[in-house]
Design a protein around this motif. Structure first.
Motif, PDB file in Angstrom:
ATOM      1  N   VAL A  84     -10.013   6.238   0.565  1.00 48.11           N
ATOM      2  CA  VAL A  84      -8.657   6.788   0.601  1.00 48.11           C
ATOM      3  C   VAL A  84      -8.462   7.939  -0.383  1.00 48.11           C
ATOM      4  N   GLU A  99      -9.952   1.432  -0.107  1.00 45.42           N
ATOM      5  CA  GLU A  99      -8.872   0.469   0.153  1.00 45.42           C
ATOM      6  C   GLU A  99      -9.448  -0.772   0.811  1.00 45.42           C
ATOM      7  N   GLY A 105     -14.345  -1.394   3.598  1.00 46.73           N
ATOM      8  CA  GLY A 105     -13.087  -0.730   3.263  1.00 46.73           C
ATOM      9  C   GLY A 105     -13.092   0.728   3.665  1.00 46.73           C
ATOM     10  N   GLY A 153       0.823  -1.207   0.000  1.00 41.95           N
ATOM     11  CA  GLY A 153       0.000   0.000   0.000  1.00 41.95           C
ATOM     12  C   GLY A 153       0.854   1.252   0.000  1.00 41.95           C
ATOM     13  N   LYS A 154       0.165   2.403   0.013  1.00 40.81           N
ATOM     14  CA  LYS A 154       0.878   3.687   0.013  1.00 40.81           C
ATOM     15  C   LYS A 154       1.142   4.118   1.449  1.00 40.81           C
ATOM     16  N   ASP A 208      -7.008  -1.432  -4.042  1.00 33.42           N
ATOM     17  CA  ASP A 208      -8.090  -0.446  -4.024  1.00 33.42           C
ATOM     18  C   ASP A 208      -9.176  -0.840  -5.015  1.00 33.42           C
ATOM     19  N   GLU A 225      -7.413  -3.558   1.294  1.00 33.98           N
ATOM     20  CA  GLU A 225      -6.275  -3.839   2.159  1.00 33.98           C
ATOM     21  C   GLU A 225      -5.076  -3.143   1.529  1.00 33.98           C
ATOM     22  N   ALA A 226      -3.960  -3.125   2.210  1.00 33.42           N
ATOM     23  CA  ALA A 226      -2.781  -2.408   1.729  1.00 33.42           C
ATOM     24  C   ALA A 226      -2.419  -2.857   0.317  1.00 33.42           C
TER      25      ALA A 226
END
Length: 664
Positions: free
Chosen positions: A585, A595, A582, A526-527, A601, A597-598
């Motif tokens: 983001v 999101e 979720g 993820g970011k 998206d 999960e990491a």
């Protein structure tokens, strides 16, 4: 007779580290009050050298053969060869404290086989099945490793092996101390049977260098002496190499095993020693051989003429003389030097220990060497000094150490302006504050009374000055350690590291003595805005080596590569029609990104937000808001997931209607 010592003889980095950590435990235990002392043990020999283990026993380190023999509160020093995984679990259950001196290179092998076993892959260990290192390694792959000791065993295993499709390539690792020729011979067998495998050449670089140096020297000398313990695998391999290249090769534990009369038959003698052989045993062997060298006899007439000539002259100040003790008084020693005046060696020119008298050191008839301080042409004797002679010799030694770039051991005796005064035998030297350590030192007081190895960086015997550097030793040790570590790193390896510090662009991780950069983009799928979102200083993590640049000293690491890529889970963890939860983001004019999960998206299009017309996404949703949405479509090729909040609202309304109907 010429005695030549091979390069890389004696303690390797791993053994030296094991000894140092053990000596530190002895020191700490000695500092404890008697009622607070703990029991120190090694499980088996710390290293394969009887002389070393006997010294440890004399200093309070016992030896047990099983961890079951230890009790709660005891401390076990894990030997450099390592222990199986279950050893650590049992120690924790018993309440035993562990001091782990496992060689870093052996520890890396444990990581490799442990990971392979978890992946269901076959593990092949090339080495001796009775060697502790091989036993420990097998214990990190659930005791399922195939141990191959020689070509014959490789042939038998290859004949029965069937290459599977689902269990991956077999992983091959090696005992760190085996000969490279053995590994090559076994690999040729596997290649002949067309067996595919993944090789991790874990033969220690220091072992290869020691064996190569032994081979080179053995080919050049008349006799080769290999010093090591009979239980030491690497020492015995050195002996095999020595026999291959030198017709006359002997294997000795120490000087007691060496026939000195046999040694004198040869002109050029080579010396090497195993990785577990301490320096003092090597020096003892070389010293004894040197002292028994047969030299040509001189003509007695020449000696007699020399004696007559010496008796007619008086030695000059600064000259080194030798004589026989003829009287020992309370404050001086009288020495006959074979000339017309006797030498006088006063008490203050002799180095005495506390409480010692001249009569404790000198006896009538002793031969004494001293330096002339004053040559008296009158009725007095010749003033002599042992201290000045020792100082002269000490300065000569310092010059040799400086030229050879060798280290010496000194005692820090007092702090002065700008540094520390250190004592080497009869010589004092100055250590500038900047040369005390490889870190910043604010006050020198912490060093006073300690001993340490230093380098000699300047000697001026005319002005009685010497300058030492402890920093140079520390830098050199670190450089050697880093070189050994670099030699055993490979792109693609999974290694254990410790998070040391953060920057805005990533984290620096210590992977056994060298730092690697874990870029922020390689931490999570993820970011992230900052590494601290998922990491903390001191965390122990497994990372993958992505790139190595030894010339620039740069290592690139990856953490996310040790975890499944999120899109690989799509199709099993996420399917069309599934309702997920979720976090919003990102808000766009056309919809909102959620999101799952990491690194994974999904997009809720503006038309799928509510059961009404939505003019602005931000009127309905906010960044950080947790929502429920239904997966409407998954495009694995384009890595896109379409979500709908509206669809979940319809489901909720249908459920509500059904509940109302049931109540009525």
């Amino acid at each position: 007779m010429e005695i030549i010592t091979a390069d890389h003889a004696g303690f390797c980095f791993g053994v030296r580290r094991a000894i140092e950590l053990t000596e530190e435990q002895i020191r700490l235990n000695n500092e404890r009050p008697d009622d607070k002392k703990i029991s120190l043990y090694t499980c088996g020999q710390l290293i394969h050298n009887r002389a070393v283990t006997e010294r440890l026993r004399e200093n309070g380190v016992g030896e047990i053969q099983s961890i079951d023999q230890a009790g709660p509160g005891d401390t076990i020093i894990i030997r450099s060869h390592g222990e199986p995984e279950e050893f650590y679990k049992k120690a924790e259950a018993i309440g035993v404290n562990l001091v782990d001196t496992t060689c870093v290179f052996v520890g890396r092998i444990h990581q490799l086989v442990h990971q392979a076993a978890e992946e269901g892959r076959k593990v092949i260990i090339v080495g001796s099945r009775d060697h502790q290192e091989v036993i420990a390694t097998n214990g990190w792959c659930q005791w399922k490793g195939v141990i191959i000791q020689d070509v014959e065993e490789a042939e038998k295993w290859a004949e029965n092996f069937e290459q599977g499709q689902d269990d991956g390539l077999p992983l091959i690792v090696c005992q760190t101390t085996i000969r490279r020729e053995l590994l090559d011979d076994i690999l040729r067998v596997l290649d002949r049977y067309e067996i595919r495998y993944e090789l991790k050449n874990t033969i220690c670089n220091a072992t290869r260098e020691r064996q190569d140096a032994c081979a080179r020297l053995a080919a050049e000398v008349d006799m080769m002496v290999v010093i090591g313990d009979p239980n030491s695998s690497n020492s015995k391999k050195l002996y095999e190499i020595a026999k291959k290249y030198c017709k006359h090769a002997v294997f000795v534990r120490d000087i007691s095993d060496l026939e000195l009369k046999e040694v004198h038959k040869y002109n050029r003698i080579g010396i090497t020693a195993g990785a577990s052989t301490p320096a003092w045993i090597i020096k003892e062997v070389i010293s004894s051989m040197s002292q028994n060298v047969i030299t040509d006899e001189k003509n007695p007439m020449f000696d007699y003429m020399d004696q007559i000539e010496d008796s007619l002259r008086l030695p000059k100040p600064g000259e080194i003389v030798e004589g026989e003790v003829i009287d020992v008084l309370d404050n001086e020693v009288i020495i006959n030097m074979g000339c017309k005046k006797d030498g006088i060696l006063r008490k203050d020119e002799v180095t005495l220990e506390e409480g010692q008298k001249l009569s404790d050191v000198f006896k009538v008839g002793d031969t004494v060497e001293a330096k002339v301080m004053k040559s008296d042409e009158g009725d007095g004797g010749i003033s002599l000094s042992k201290k000045k002679l020792e100082m002269n010799e000490n300065y000569k030694e310092l010059k040799e150490f400086m030229e050879n770039k060798e280290s010496i051991n000194v005692e820090f005796i007092r702090a002065v302006n700008g540094g520390v005064i250190a004592q080497y035998k009869q010589v004092t030297g100055f250590i500038p504050m900047s040369q005390l350590s490889d870190r910043y030192v604010e006050k020198a007081d912490e060093f006073i009374g300690q001993r340490a190895d230093v380098k000699v960086i300047r000697v001026d015997d005319r002005r009685n000055r010497a300058v030492f550097s402890r920093k140079a030793v520390l830098v050199e040790e670190k450089r050697k350690q880093v070189e050994e570590i670099w030699a055993n790193l490979n792109v693609g390896d999974i290694v254990e590291g410790k998070v040391m510090r953060f920057t805005d662009y990533g984290a620096f991780v210590d992977i056994g003595g060298v730092d690697g950069l874990l870029h922020i983009s390689e931490i999570s799928w993820g970011k992230l805005k900052h590494p601290q979102e998922v990491l903390s200083i001191g965390d122990i993590i497994n990372v993958k080596i992505l790139a190595l640049n030894e010339e620039k000293g740069k290592i690139s690491l990856g953490l996310k590569q040790t975890q499944p890529e999120p899109w690989s889970l799509v199709g099993t963890k996420y399917v069309v029609g599934q309702v997920i939860e979720g976090k919003v983001v990102q808000i766009k004019e056309y919809g909102a990104f959620v999101e799952l999960e990491a690194g994974l998206d999904g997009l809720v299009h503006i038309s799928e937000i509510a059961n009404k017309r939505v003019d602005s996404v931000s009127d309905e949703l906010q960044v950080g808001q947790v929502i429920k949405a239904k997966i409407m479509d998954i495009d694995t090729d384009r890595h896109r997931i379409s979500l709908s909040i509206k669809a979940t609202l319809s489901d909720d309304e249908d459920d509500a209607e059904e509940e109302t109907a049931e109540e009525n």
